[in-house]
Scaffold this motif. Structure first.
Motif, PDB file in Angstrom:
ATOM      1  N   ILE A  16       4.635   6.106  20.936  1.00 34.14           N
ATOM      2  CA  ILE A  16       5.122   5.074  20.011  1.00 34.14           C
ATOM      3  C   ILE A  16       6.605   5.328  19.743  1.00 34.14           C
ATOM      4  N   SER A  17       7.398   4.268  19.812  1.00 37.48           N
ATOM      5  CA  SER A  17       8.827   4.393  19.507  1.00 37.48           C
ATOM      6  C   SER A  17       9.165   3.449  18.357  1.00 37.48           C
ATOM      7  N   ASN A  18       9.614   4.005  17.242  1.00 37.68           N
ATOM      8  CA  ASN A  18      10.012   3.157  16.107  1.00 37.68           C
ATOM      9  C   ASN A  18      11.533   3.045  16.094  1.00 37.68           C
ATOM     10  N   ILE A  19      12.046   2.222  16.993  1.00 36.87           N
ATOM     11  CA  ILE A  19      13.503   2.035  17.064  1.00 36.87           C
ATOM     12  C   ILE A  19      13.960   1.157  15.888  1.00 36.87           C
ATOM     13  N   GLY A  20      12.990   0.501  15.243  1.00 37.18           N
ATOM     14  CA  GLY A  20      13.288  -0.357  14.090  1.00 37.18           C
ATOM     15  C   GLY A  20      13.974   0.371  12.945  1.00 37.18           C
TER      16      GLY A  20
ATOM     17  N   LEU B 109       8.251  -0.447  17.908  1.00 31.66           N
ATOM     18  CA  LEU B 109       8.350  -1.277  16.703  1.00 31.66           C
ATOM     19  C   LEU B 109       9.794  -1.676  16.469  1.00 31.66           C
ATOM     20  N   GLY B 110      10.012  -2.946  16.142  1.00 31.62           N
ATOM     21  CA  GLY B 110      11.351  -3.406  15.765  1.00 31.62           C
ATOM     22  C   GLY B 110      11.555  -3.239  14.268  1.00 31.62           C
ATOM     23  N   THR B 111      12.691  -3.711  13.792  1.00 32.65           N
ATOM     24  CA  THR B 111      13.008  -3.625  12.356  1.00 32.65           C
ATOM     25  C   THR B 111      12.154  -4.599  11.561  1.00 32.65           C
ATOM     26  N   SER B 112      11.735  -4.188  10.371  1.00 34.98           N
ATOM     27  CA  SER B 112      10.982  -5.121   9.535  1.00 34.98           C
ATOM     28  C   SER B 112      11.952  -6.091   8.860  1.00 34.98           C
ATOM     29  N   ARG B 113      11.553  -7.371   8.843  1.00 35.93           N
ATOM     30  CA  ARG B 113      12.396  -8.407   8.222  1.00 35.93           C
ATOM     31  C   ARG B 113      11.504  -9.292   7.366  1.00 35.93           C
TER      32      ARG B 113
ATOM     33  N   ILE C  44       5.800  10.704  19.751  1.00 34.30           N
ATOM     34  CA  ILE C  44       6.634   9.880  18.870  1.00 34.30           C
ATOM     35  C   ILE C  44       8.083  10.015  19.343  1.00 34.30           C
ATOM     36  N   ALA C  45       8.661   8.910  19.847  1.00 32.18           N
ATOM     37  CA  ALA C  45      10.071   8.954  20.261  1.00 32.18           C
ATOM     38  C   ALA C  45      10.897   9.271  19.017  1.00 32.18           C
ATOM     39  N   MET C  46      11.723  10.302  19.116  1.00 27.46           N
ATOM     40  CA  MET C  46      12.420  10.793  17.925  1.00 27.46           C
ATOM     41  C   MET C  46      13.890  11.029  18.226  1.00 27.46           C
ATOM     42  N   ASP C  47      14.704  10.549  17.308  1.00 31.81           N
ATOM     43  CA  ASP C  47      16.142  10.741  17.420  1.00 31.81           C
ATOM     44  C   ASP C  47      16.457  12.093  16.774  1.00 31.81           C
ATOM     45  N   THR C  48      16.674  13.127  17.576  1.00 28.53           N
ATOM     46  CA  THR C  48      16.892  14.474  17.020  1.00 28.53           C
ATOM     47  C   THR C  48      18.363  14.855  17.172  1.00 28.53           C
TER      48      THR C  48
ATOM     49  N   VAL D 272       4.388  15.242   0.843  1.00 34.51           N
ATOM     50  CA  VAL D 272       4.332  14.460   2.091  1.00 34.51           C
ATOM     51  C   VAL D 272       5.105  13.155   1.917  1.00 34.51           C
ATOM     52  N   LYS D 273       6.083  12.926   2.825  1.00 24.38           N
ATOM     53  CA  LYS D 273       6.808  11.642   2.811  1.00 24.38           C
ATOM     54  C   LYS D 273       6.021  10.695   3.721  1.00 24.38           C
ATOM     55  N   ILE D 274       5.683   9.536   3.169  1.00 27.08           N
ATOM     56  CA  ILE D 274       4.871   8.611   3.962  1.00 27.08           C
ATOM     57  C   ILE D 274       5.673   7.348   4.282  1.00 27.08           C
ATOM     58  N   SER D 275       5.732   7.027   5.578  1.00 26.66           N
ATOM     59  CA  SER D 275       6.441   5.810   6.014  1.00 26.66           C
ATOM     60  C   SER D 275       5.390   4.884   6.646  1.00 26.66           C
ATOM     61  N   TYR D 276       5.830   3.844   7.336  1.00 23.28           N
ATOM     62  CA  TYR D 276       4.879   2.966   8.033  1.00 23.28           C
ATOM     63  C   TYR D 276       4.214   3.698   9.207  1.00 23.28           C
ATOM     64  N   MET D 277       4.926   4.656   9.764  1.00 24.30           N
ATOM     65  CA  MET D 277       4.500   5.267  11.034  1.00 24.30           C
ATOM     66  C   MET D 277       3.075   5.841  11.032  1.00 24.30           C
ATOM     67  N   PRO D 278       2.683   6.660  10.020  1.00 19.46           N
ATOM     68  CA  PRO D 278       1.325   7.224  10.078  1.00 19.46           C
ATOM     69  C   PRO D 278       0.249   6.144  10.160  1.00 19.46           C
TER      70      PRO D 278
ATOM     71  N   LEU E  13       0.843  -1.204   0.000  1.00 18.74           N
ATOM     72  CA  LEU E  13       0.000   0.000   0.000  1.00 18.74           C
ATOM     73  C   LEU E  13       0.877   1.251   0.000  1.00 18.74           C
ATOM     74  N   ARG E  14       1.879   1.233   0.852  1.00 20.86           N
ATOM     75  CA  ARG E  14       2.773   2.396   0.957  1.00 20.86           C
ATOM     76  C   ARG E  14       3.477   2.642  -0.377  1.00 20.86           C
ATOM     77  N   GLN E  15       3.945   1.563  -0.991  1.00 20.79           N
ATOM     78  CA  GLN E  15       4.628   1.676  -2.276  1.00 20.79           C
ATOM     79  C   GLN E  15       3.692   2.295  -3.320  1.00 20.79           C
TER      80      GLN E  15
HETATM   81  N1  CAO Z   1      11.962  -1.320   9.952  1.00 20.58           N
HETATM   82  C1  CAO Z   1      12.610  -1.134   8.799  1.00 20.58           C
HETATM   83  N2  CAO Z   1      12.584   0.031   8.110  1.00 20.58           N
HETATM   84  C2  CAO Z   1      11.865   1.042   8.619  1.00 20.58           C
HETATM   85  C3  CAO Z   1      11.155   0.910   9.824  1.00 20.58           C
HETATM   86  C4  CAO Z   1      11.220  -0.332  10.505  1.00 20.58           C
HETATM   87  N3  CAO Z   1      10.579  -0.525  11.648  1.00 20.58           N
HETATM   88  N4  CAO Z   1      10.535   2.059  10.071  1.00 20.58           N
HETATM   89  C5  CAO Z   1      10.844   2.881   9.078  1.00 20.58           C
HETATM   90  N5  CAO Z   1      11.640   2.276   8.205  1.00 20.58           N
HETATM   91  C6  CAO Z   1      12.201   2.852   6.993  1.00 20.58           C
HETATM   92  C7  CAO Z   1      11.249   3.849   6.407  1.00 20.58           C
HETATM   93  O1  CAO Z   1      10.259   3.193   5.639  1.00 20.58           O
HETATM   94  C8  CAO Z   1      12.167   4.721   5.604  1.00 20.58           C
HETATM   95  O2  CAO Z   1      12.497   4.080   4.394  1.00 20.58           O
HETATM   96  P1  CAO Z   1      12.516   4.890   2.982  1.00 20.58           P
HETATM   97  O3  CAO Z   1      13.608   5.896   3.133  1.00 20.58           O
HETATM   98  O4  CAO Z   1      12.757   3.826   1.993  1.00 20.58           O
HETATM   99  O5  CAO Z   1      11.202   5.565   2.825  1.00 20.58           O
HETATM  100  C9  CAO Z   1      13.413   4.766   6.469  1.00 20.58           C
HETATM  101  O6  CAO Z   1      13.342   3.636   7.332  1.00 20.58           O
HETATM  102  C10 CAO Z   1      13.540   6.025   7.296  1.00 20.58           C
HETATM  103  O7  CAO Z   1      12.356   6.259   7.992  1.00 20.58           O
HETATM  104  P2  CAO Z   1      12.116   7.667   8.690  1.00 20.58           P
HETATM  105  O8  CAO Z   1      12.994   7.794   9.883  1.00 20.58           O
HETATM  106  O9  CAO Z   1      12.273   8.734   7.662  1.00 20.58           O
HETATM  107  O10 CAO Z   1      10.585   7.687   9.051  1.00 20.58           O
HETATM  108  P3  CAO Z   1       9.655   6.942  10.097  1.00 20.58           P
HETATM  109  O11 CAO Z   1       8.373   7.682   9.981  1.00 20.58           O
HETATM  110  O12 CAO Z   1       9.601   5.497   9.875  1.00 20.58           O
HETATM  111  O13 CAO Z   1      10.265   7.199  11.552  1.00 20.58           O
HETATM  112  C11 CAO Z   1      10.929   8.475  13.473  1.00 20.58           C
HETATM  113  C12 CAO Z   1      10.236   8.479  12.097  1.00 20.58           C
HETATM  114  C13 CAO Z   1      10.915   9.872  13.987  1.00 20.58           C
HETATM  115  C14 CAO Z   1      10.153   7.564  14.412  1.00 20.58           C
HETATM  116  C15 CAO Z   1      12.367   7.937  13.312  1.00 20.58           C
HETATM  117  O14 CAO Z   1      13.061   8.724  12.379  1.00 20.58           O
HETATM  118  C16 CAO Z   1      13.154   7.924  14.611  1.00 20.58           C
HETATM  119  O15 CAO Z   1      13.687   8.937  15.061  1.00 20.58           O
HETATM  120  N6  CAO Z   1      13.256   6.721  15.237  1.00 20.58           N
HETATM  121  C17 CAO Z   1      14.046   6.532  16.455  1.00 20.58           C
HETATM  122  C18 CAO Z   1      13.111   6.376  17.632  1.00 20.58           C
HETATM  123  C19 CAO Z   1      13.883   6.212  18.920  1.00 20.58           C
HETATM  124  O16 CAO Z   1      14.927   6.812  19.129  1.00 20.58           O
HETATM  125  N7  CAO Z   1      13.364   5.355  19.794  1.00 20.58           N
HETATM  126  C20 CAO Z   1      14.056   4.977  21.001  1.00 20.58           C
HETATM  127  C21 CAO Z   1      13.471   5.642  22.148  1.00 20.58           C
HETATM  128  S1  CAO Z   1      14.145   5.069  23.636  1.00 20.58           S
HETATM  129  O17 CAO Z   1      15.674   5.531  23.582  1.00 20.58           O
END
Ligand code: CAO
Length: 260
Positions: free
Chosen positions: A177-181, A202-206, A125-129, A82-88, A69-71
């Motif tokens: 939500i934390s997407n550490i994946g 969320l972990g890494t997708s495999r 949203i946990a974010m790595d800034t 708008v850049k769309i990832s799995y997160m929204p 769907l994302r593709q």
């Molecule tokens: N597994 C594999 N790939 C993933 C993924 C996952 N779980 N989640 C996202 N991706 C991919 C995306 O699809 C994107 O791929 P494309 O470049 O091909 O589109 C790429 O990874 C980069 O994603 P993104 O970072 O631009 O966007 P996002 O919306 O998926 O995530 C955010 C946004 C803010 C959650 C993320 O950038 C981030 O900062 N994560 C770290 C969270 C964190 O630090 N958590 C720990 C908290 S406790 O210390």
């Protein structure tokens, strides 16, 4: 040839090396820096969090259909800026889950004497800034479409890069939500941000082999989702049911658009 080369006198153990061998040594002094800014906030929140008797529940979620769907919509979304990832999609699925299991979108006071069920789904949203871990908040997710969530996430990610979060961006969260994946890791134990009572990670997708309904082995793209909750307030059944609902929507992403 290789055999003769290996037998050659230059390679004999007793042959003197023509250049002395050096292992470079870097001399570094210890460094003490003050804890400040976002890290200081992290010290406070995480120390408070350790007092919470929590539990963690994890499950596999297949994102194969979501990836398709994302593709399919990625380019169109980009044309609208708008850049769309799995997160929204995960954020929307979580909000739909919170509508059904509102105890996960609650807060408790420090002595756990009162529980407040929050009316808005303000999802942090946990974010790595550039200045470390921050948890900016997407407000009123229950009223937003997937694309509106994506726009807001894009805005917050730019603010994270530029260090321009407003005070409002960083406050008022009711769930997280934390997407550490994005970085790596299959399983993770997320840490609750008090006074909130639940968080998912969320972990890494495999791509992994799995059975389909006909017991045929098929490739599935899998993400492990882990939910942590305050066990004083949330029971295991609520978290398990919430994750089941999230899983159902992500694995059948058309459900996200039906507002059932
Ligand atoms: N597994 C594999 N790939 C993933 C993924 C996952 N779980 N989640 C996202 N991706 C991919 C995306 O699809 C994107 O791929 P494309 O470049 O091909 O589109 C790429 O990874 C980069 O994603 P993104 O970072 O631009 O966007 P996002 O919306 O998926 O995530 C955010 C946004 C803010 C959650 C993320 O950038 C981030 O900062 N994560 C770290 C969270 C964190 O630090 N958590 C720990 C908290 S406790 O210390």
């Amino acid at each position: 040839d290789v055999l003769n080369f290996l037998k050659s006198p230059e390679l004999k153990a007793d042959a003197a090396p023509s250049v002395p061998v050096h292992t470079p040594k870097t001399v570094q002094a210890d460094r003490t820096v003050p804890v400040k800014g976002f890290q200081k906030a992290m010290v406070k929140t995480m120390t408070e969090s350790l007092k919470i008797p929590d539990f963690v529940y994890s499950d596999e979620v297949a994102v194969t259909k979501l990836a398709q769907l994302r593709q399919a919509v990625k380019e169109e979304c980009l044309k609208s800026g708008v850049k769309i990832s799995y997160m929204p999609f995960f954020i929307k699925a979580a909000s739909n889950g919170l509508l059904k299991y509102p105890v996960l979108n609650a807060s408790v006071d420090s002595n756990c004497e009162n529980i407040t069920y929050k009316s808005s789904h303000n999802i942090g949203i946990a974010m790595d800034t550039k200045v470390g871990l921050a948890v900016p908040v997407i407000k009123n997710v229950q009223d937003l479409s997937v694309i509106e969530i994506a726009k807001e996430l894009n805005r917050l990610m730019i603010s994270g890069k530029e260090g321009t979060f407003s005070a409002s961006d960083l406050t008022g969260g009711t769930f997280a939500i934390s997407n550490i994946g994005v970085i790596g890791g299959t399983y993770t134990k997320p840490v609750i941000l008090p006074p909130q009572v639940a968080i998912i990670a969320l972990g890494t997708s495999r791509v992994l082999p799995r059975f389909d309904a006909d017991m045929k082995v098929i490739p599935e793209e899998i993400i492990c989702v882990s939910g942590a909750a305050d066990h004083r307030v949330v029971d295991g059944v609520s978290m398990a049911s919430f994750i089941n609902l999230l899983k159902k929507q992500i694995e059948n992403p058309y459900l996200l658009f039906l507002n059932l």
